[in-house]
Each structure stands twice: as C-alpha cells, then as structure tokens.
Design an enzyme around this catalytic site. Sequence first.
Site, PDB file in Angstrom:
ATOM      1  N   GLY A  46      33.352  86.100 -55.321  1.00 46.19           N
ATOM      2  CA  GLY A  46      33.019  87.168 -54.389  1.00 46.19           C
ATOM      3  C   GLY A  46      31.891  86.719 -53.481  1.00 46.19           C
ATOM      4  CD  GLN A  51      26.098  86.855 -52.215  1.00 48.71           C
ATOM      5  OE1 GLN A  51      27.229  87.341 -52.225  1.00 48.71           O
ATOM      6  NE2 GLN A  51      25.656  86.081 -53.189  1.00 48.71           N
ATOM      7  CB  CYS A  93      24.168  86.170 -58.150  1.00 45.88           C
ATOM      8  SG  CYS A  93      24.103  86.710 -56.434  1.00 45.88           S
ATOM      9  CG  LEU A  94      28.119  82.275 -55.056  1.00 45.07           C
ATOM     10  CD1 LEU A  94      29.090  82.494 -53.906  1.00 45.07           C
ATOM     11  CD2 LEU A  94      28.291  80.884 -55.651  1.00 45.07           C
ATOM     12  CG  HIS A 135      27.847  90.925 -58.374  1.00 44.33           C
ATOM     13  ND1 HIS A 135      27.102  90.285 -59.333  1.00 44.33           N
ATOM     14  CD2 HIS A 135      27.629  90.221 -57.219  1.00 44.33           C
ATOM     15  CE1 HIS A 135      26.459  89.262 -58.795  1.00 44.33           C
ATOM     16  NE2 HIS A 135      26.767  89.192 -57.501  1.00 44.33           N
ATOM     17  CD  GLU A 136      30.348  90.198 -54.380  1.00 44.54           C
ATOM     18  OE1 GLU A 136      29.405  90.139 -53.583  1.00 44.54           O
ATOM     19  OE2 GLU A 136      30.580  89.300 -55.210  1.00 44.54           O
ATOM     20  CG  HIS A 139      25.122  91.042 -53.225  1.00 42.30           C
ATOM     21  ND1 HIS A 139      23.888  90.444 -53.365  1.00 42.30           N
ATOM     22  CD2 HIS A 139      25.960  90.347 -54.031  1.00 42.30           C
ATOM     23  CE1 HIS A 139      23.991  89.429 -54.223  1.00 42.30           C
ATOM     24  NE2 HIS A 139      25.230  89.357 -54.653  1.00 42.30           N
TER      25      HIS A 139
HETATM   26  O1  GNR Z   1      30.981  83.884 -58.284  1.00 39.56           O
HETATM   27  C1  GNR Z   1      30.551  84.903 -58.833  1.00 39.56           C
HETATM   28  N1  GNR Z   1      30.886  85.151 -60.119  1.00 39.56           N
HETATM   29  C2  GNR Z   1      30.625  86.347 -60.758  1.00 39.56           C
HETATM   30  C3  GNR Z   1      30.796  86.408 -62.138  1.00 39.56           C
HETATM   31  C4  GNR Z   1      30.578  87.582 -62.820  1.00 39.56           C
HETATM   32  C5  GNR Z   1      30.198  88.716 -62.138  1.00 39.56           C
HETATM   33  C6  GNR Z   1      30.019  88.685 -60.770  1.00 39.56           C
HETATM   34  C7  GNR Z   1      30.236  87.505 -60.075  1.00 39.56           C
HETATM   35  S1  GNR Z   1      30.046  87.472 -58.352  1.00 39.56           S
HETATM   36  C8  GNR Z   1      29.634  85.791 -58.102  1.00 39.56           C
HETATM   37  C9  GNR Z   1      29.560  85.490 -56.615  1.00 39.56           C
HETATM   38  C10 GNR Z   1      28.450  86.305 -55.986  1.00 39.56           C
HETATM   39  O2  GNR Z   1      27.277  86.052 -56.114  1.00 39.56           O
HETATM   40  N2  GNR Z   1      28.803  87.358 -55.307  1.00 39.56           N
HETATM   41  O3  GNR Z   1      27.870  88.159 -54.752  1.00 39.56           O
HETATM   42 NI    NI Z   2      26.075  87.923 -55.979  1.00 39.94          NI
END
Ligand code: GNR
Ligand code: NI
Length: 181
Positions: A46, A51, A93-94, A135-136, A139
């Site tokens: 995601g 980001q 999270c990236l 999660h997104e 953000h």
């Molecule tokens: O790549 C991602 N893996 C992930 C694994 C478990 C829960 C959420 C994520 S999102 C993350 C990419 C990211 O930072 N998206 O904002």
């Molecule tokens: Ni993230």
Amino acid sequence: MAIRDIVFYPNKILEQKCPPVDEVTDEVRQLVDDMVETMYDAPGIGLAAPQIGVKQRITVIDTSAGEEENNLHVFINPEIVEREGNIRWEEGCLSIPGVYENVDRCRRVVVRALGRDGEPFELEAHDLLAVCIQHEIDHLDGVLFLDHLSRLKRKILMKKYKKHLAKLKREAEANNRDAGE
Ligand code: GNR
Ligand code: NI
C-alpha cells in the site's frame, strides 16, 4: 510514470491531515500512476499520497504484491462506512523502515471512495486488505501505526528505528564511495 522518493518518519507531512481531492483530473490520474509504480518498486502492499510528499486523500493498495495475480485498488477520498470485529496483524510502514509491530484493527470494513476513473464505488474488505485500508486511511489523517501502540512500545521501537536509519545511512555512504563519488 515515475518512481517517487518515499518520505521517512519524522517528516512533518506524515503528521498532517490531507484535504480531499476536488476533482479526478488527468493530473490526479498521473499522480495515482506514480504512486502505483512507487508502491510496486518499494515493494509495498500500500502507499498513501503523503508518503511521497503529496497532501491529498489518495491511496493505492495491492495486497497480492509479489504474487502473479494483480489486485490493484485505487482509493480517492476514501471513507470507512462500516467496521466490524477485531484482528491483530504485524504491521510495517515504508515510511518507518525496519520497524514492525502488532496492531489491533477491525477485521472487516466497508470503504467508499472514488476510483481512478472518478466514479464512486464501495468495497467490502477482510483481514489483510481491511488492515491495509485502515493503515492507509490513517496516513491521510496524519496517523502512523506507531500511534496505536503504548508509549513504552513506541519508545523501544524508536530506539530500534534510529539504529536502522543510521545503518541505512552508512550503507548509502559506502555505496557512494564505491561509485567513485
Ligand atoms: O507494505 C506494507 N505492508 C504492510 C503490512 C502490514 C500492514 C500494513 C502494511 S502497509 C505497508 C506499506 C505502507 O507503509 N503503506 O502506508
Ligand atoms: Ni504506511
């Protein structure tokens, strides 16, 4: 299409609430395509616009990343309209490389958004896809998965993160030296 640089914690843009997209224009579609390319390149499942330093309510998700099957979702101005149940998933999270921790979320969500074509749609999601959507959207509201943890957990993870960042920096410098810079 272009791969964009990913913004790392503690960049301020990751703490800010993003305003909605007014209209899905060609410019927005171009941004979406860059986000998709950046997500696959990372690789991640995601990516949210802040980001890559863009303050707009846009996110792309593909939880099949790495596998044959492509399951790309584009969400513009996403909104969760139903949530149900509980699930604990180890998240990363990236924007916070090297840090992973269990987070409690809803197991099932229904999300309403505009697609890349500007048309509204609803999607019911379970498990990893539901986790990723939450999660997104976090953000887009300036919230990181760290914000769901206890202060003690956060403190421990921050120590780990600083070490990981220092290591990444050392490796980058070594690579630059080898490249003759
Ligand atoms: O790549 C991602 N893996 C992930 C694994 C478990 C829960 C959420 C994520 S999102 C993350 C990419 C990211 O930072 N998206 O904002
Ligand atoms: Ni993230």
